[in-house]
Motif scaffolding. Structure first.
Motif, PDB file in Angstrom:
ATOM      1  N   ASP A 165     -27.486  -5.118 -30.899  1.00  0.00           N
ATOM      2  CA  ASP A 165     -27.716  -4.620 -29.536  1.00  0.00           C
ATOM      3  C   ASP A 165     -28.695  -3.442 -29.549  1.00  0.00           C
ATOM      4  O   ASP A 165     -29.560  -3.335 -28.681  1.00  0.00           O
ATOM      5  CB  ASP A 165     -26.399  -4.169 -28.888  1.00  0.00           C
ATOM      6  N   SER A 166     -28.548  -2.566 -30.550  1.00  0.00           N
ATOM      7  CA  SER A 166     -29.420  -1.383 -30.552  1.00  0.00           C
ATOM      8  C   SER A 166     -30.854  -1.808 -30.889  1.00  0.00           C
ATOM      9  O   SER A 166     -31.806  -1.280 -30.302  1.00  0.00           O
ATOM     10  CB  SER A 166     -28.903  -0.290 -31.491  1.00  0.00           C
ATOM     11  N   ILE A 167     -31.034  -2.763 -31.776  1.00  0.00           N
ATOM     12  CA  ILE A 167     -32.408  -3.220 -32.089  1.00  0.00           C
ATOM     13  C   ILE A 167     -32.991  -3.926 -30.864  1.00  0.00           C
ATOM     14  O   ILE A 167     -34.141  -3.703 -30.489  1.00  0.00           O
ATOM     15  CB  ILE A 167     -32.421  -4.149 -33.332  1.00  0.00           C
ATOM     16  N   ARG A 198     -23.181  -4.175 -32.659  1.00  0.00           N
ATOM     17  CA  ARG A 198     -23.756  -2.878 -32.243  1.00  0.00           C
ATOM     18  C   ARG A 198     -25.186  -2.732 -32.766  1.00  0.00           C
ATOM     19  O   ARG A 198     -26.089  -2.335 -32.057  1.00  0.00           O
ATOM     20  CB  ARG A 198     -22.886  -1.730 -32.769  1.00  0.00           C
ATOM     21  N   LYS A 199     -25.361  -3.119 -34.033  1.00  0.00           N
ATOM     22  CA  LYS A 199     -26.697  -3.008 -34.643  1.00  0.00           C
ATOM     23  C   LYS A 199     -27.687  -3.931 -33.912  1.00  0.00           C
ATOM     24  O   LYS A 199     -28.802  -3.517 -33.581  1.00  0.00           O
ATOM     25  CB  LYS A 199     -26.603  -3.407 -36.129  1.00  0.00           C
ATOM     26  N   ALA A 226     -32.285  -3.422 -27.778  1.00  0.00           N
ATOM     27  CA  ALA A 226     -32.617  -2.434 -26.749  1.00  0.00           C
ATOM     28  C   ALA A 226     -33.917  -1.722 -27.104  1.00  0.00           C
ATOM     29  O   ALA A 226     -34.765  -1.469 -26.245  1.00  0.00           O
ATOM     30  CB  ALA A 226     -31.477  -1.425 -26.607  1.00  0.00           C
ATOM     31  N   ALA A 227     -34.095  -1.393 -28.401  1.00  0.00           N
ATOM     32  CA  ALA A 227     -35.320  -0.699 -28.831  1.00  0.00           C
ATOM     33  C   ALA A 227     -36.540  -1.594 -28.582  1.00  0.00           C
ATOM     34  O   ALA A 227     -37.575  -1.122 -28.123  1.00  0.00           O
ATOM     35  CB  ALA A 227     -35.220  -0.331 -30.307  1.00  0.00           C
ATOM     36  N   SER A 277     -37.483  -1.840 -24.962  1.00  0.00           N
ATOM     37  CA  SER A 277     -38.061  -0.635 -24.365  1.00  0.00           C
ATOM     38  C   SER A 277     -39.492  -0.381 -24.850  1.00  0.00           C
ATOM     39  O   SER A 277     -40.122   0.582 -24.440  1.00  0.00           O
ATOM     40  CB  SER A 277     -37.183   0.577 -24.673  1.00  0.00           C
ATOM     41  N   ASP A 308     -27.629  -2.175 -42.059  1.00  0.00           N
ATOM     42  CA  ASP A 308     -28.935  -1.505 -42.015  1.00  0.00           C
ATOM     43  C   ASP A 308     -30.034  -2.313 -42.706  1.00  0.00           C
ATOM     44  O   ASP A 308     -31.210  -1.973 -42.600  1.00  0.00           O
ATOM     45  CB  ASP A 308     -28.840  -0.104 -42.636  1.00  0.00           C
TER      46      ASP A 308
END
Ligand code: NAP
Length: 327
Positions: free
Chosen positions: A310-312, A307-308, A314-315, A318, A185
């Motif tokens: 990838d999620s950042i 995972r972290k 993706a954010a 978008s 994080d």
């Protein structure tokens, strides 16, 4: 911010100078067998490839016969470097700013459209910031440059099958990670009050190593290789800019660019097996990724880091275009 005690600084230099400086390189290299660099027929991509360690690796690749594509921001510097290399296949270049994820996607698209496939990726671009800088995609600058863009690049090259089934991927990490335990994080700290440049750099470098472990495992059905390496202490422009005191103290024993690039070229040439699940290569040997008792955290896995990231990613992808394009 509290000042580092003098005793701690002295301990640091006594412990690491013999190994990370040119002294360590010279002592270890006595025992090395040097085979010729034969890279004919290969295509390499080198990020941060217009100067410093990246440029030194790119030059060796090209002199060994590879077609090397260098990536950086300044086209004039890229052109000057490309023209300075005498090689069987001319060095070519593309511009991309790794602090902007959209430029990394655009870079992959250009390579895909050109139909070129890569034998070697040297993901070398990296910087250390003292102050928190927010990018126009609203992320912390060194996080994006040092790890998020690296991850997007590797993943997109794999997704588009631009990396060959026997490709070699080399992440240029750093001993700067040693002092830092992975906290996923904290990879993208955008609050200036919580930001510490060396920690942001160290966490990104540790993430590079962990992500290589992730891909080594995930791609193990192929003959691809994924390495993270540490170049030692090298007298480059960025080190002079970001750590002037360090350079002032150690100037006479810092490594030159070729010594910094030596393990990169060794890994590209020899593609040695890696025995540890997670390792950092330094002076042609795989080494532990932890040297202090406070940094291992078995609760955090390479998958958590990916995972972290990838999620950042993706954010950011978008975000509406006007926000992403804003200066
Ligand atoms: N030097 C050391 O002692 C040392 C020690 C440990 C690890 N490392 C690692 O080694 C790697 C190379 O460092 P170095 O010291 O050789 O750096 P350097 O001499 O400053 O070279 C930096 C290269 O990266 C390019 N670059 C910088 N920012 C960029 C961006 N946002 N997007 C695209 N390209 C960019 C630069 O060209 P443009 O400015 O034109 O973009 C240049 O080609 C880094 O990952 C660093 O963390 C270095």
């Amino acid at each position: 911010m509290a000042k580092t005690p003098l005793s701690k600084i002295i301990k640091f230099y006594v412990r690491f100078t013999p190994s990370y400086s040119a002294i360590g390189y010279h002592l270890r290299s006595i025992f090395w067998k040097n085979r010729p660099n034969k890279f004919e027929g290969q295509t390499w991509l080198v990020t941060g490839g217009s100067e410093g360690i990246g440029a030194a690796a790119a030059r060796k690749g090209a002199e060994g016969g590879a077609h090397v594509i260098c990536i950086a921001r300044d086209p004039a510097k890229l052109q000057a470097f490309a023209q300075s290399v005498q090689s069987p296949v001319p060095v070519t270049y593309l511009t991309a700013d790794f602090s902007k994820t959209r430029e990394v996607y655009a870079l992959v698209e250009k390579i895909r459209e050109s139909g070129q496939r890569l034998d070697v990726l040297i993901d070398n671009v990296g910087i250390q910031k003292h102050q928190m800088v927010l990018t126009d995609e609203k992320m912390e600058f060194s996080f994006v440059t040092n790890i998020l863009s690296h991850h997007i690049l590797v993943k997109s090259l794999l997704d588009n099958k631009i990396l060959k089934d026997d490709a070699t991927v080399i992440e240029v990490a750093s001993g700067g990670m040693y002092n830092h335990r992975m906290v996923v994080d904290d990879l993208n700290i955008t609050d200036p009050a919580r930001y510490m440049g060396p920690r942001a750099y160290g966490l990104a470098k540790r993430a590079q190593v962990m992500v290589m472990g992730y891909w080594r495992e995930k791609q193990s059905h192929l003959n691809q290789r994924f390495y993270a390496m540490h170049p030692g202490w090298v007298d480059t422009a960025s080190v002079n800019r970001s750590m002037p005191r360090f350079v002032a103290i150690l100037k006479s024993v810092l490594r030159d660019h070729d010594k910094g690039a030596d393990t990169i070229v060794y890994l590209a040439r020899e593609r040695p097996p890696q025995h540890r699940k997670e390792a950092i290569w330094f002076d042609r040997k795989e080494r532990n990724t932890h040297i202090y008792a406070h940094t291992p955290d078995p609760a955090v896995s390479p998958e958590d880091v990916v995972r972290k990231l990838d999620s950042i990613a993706a954010a950011v992808a978008s975000q509406p275009e006007p926000v992403r394009q804003a200066a």
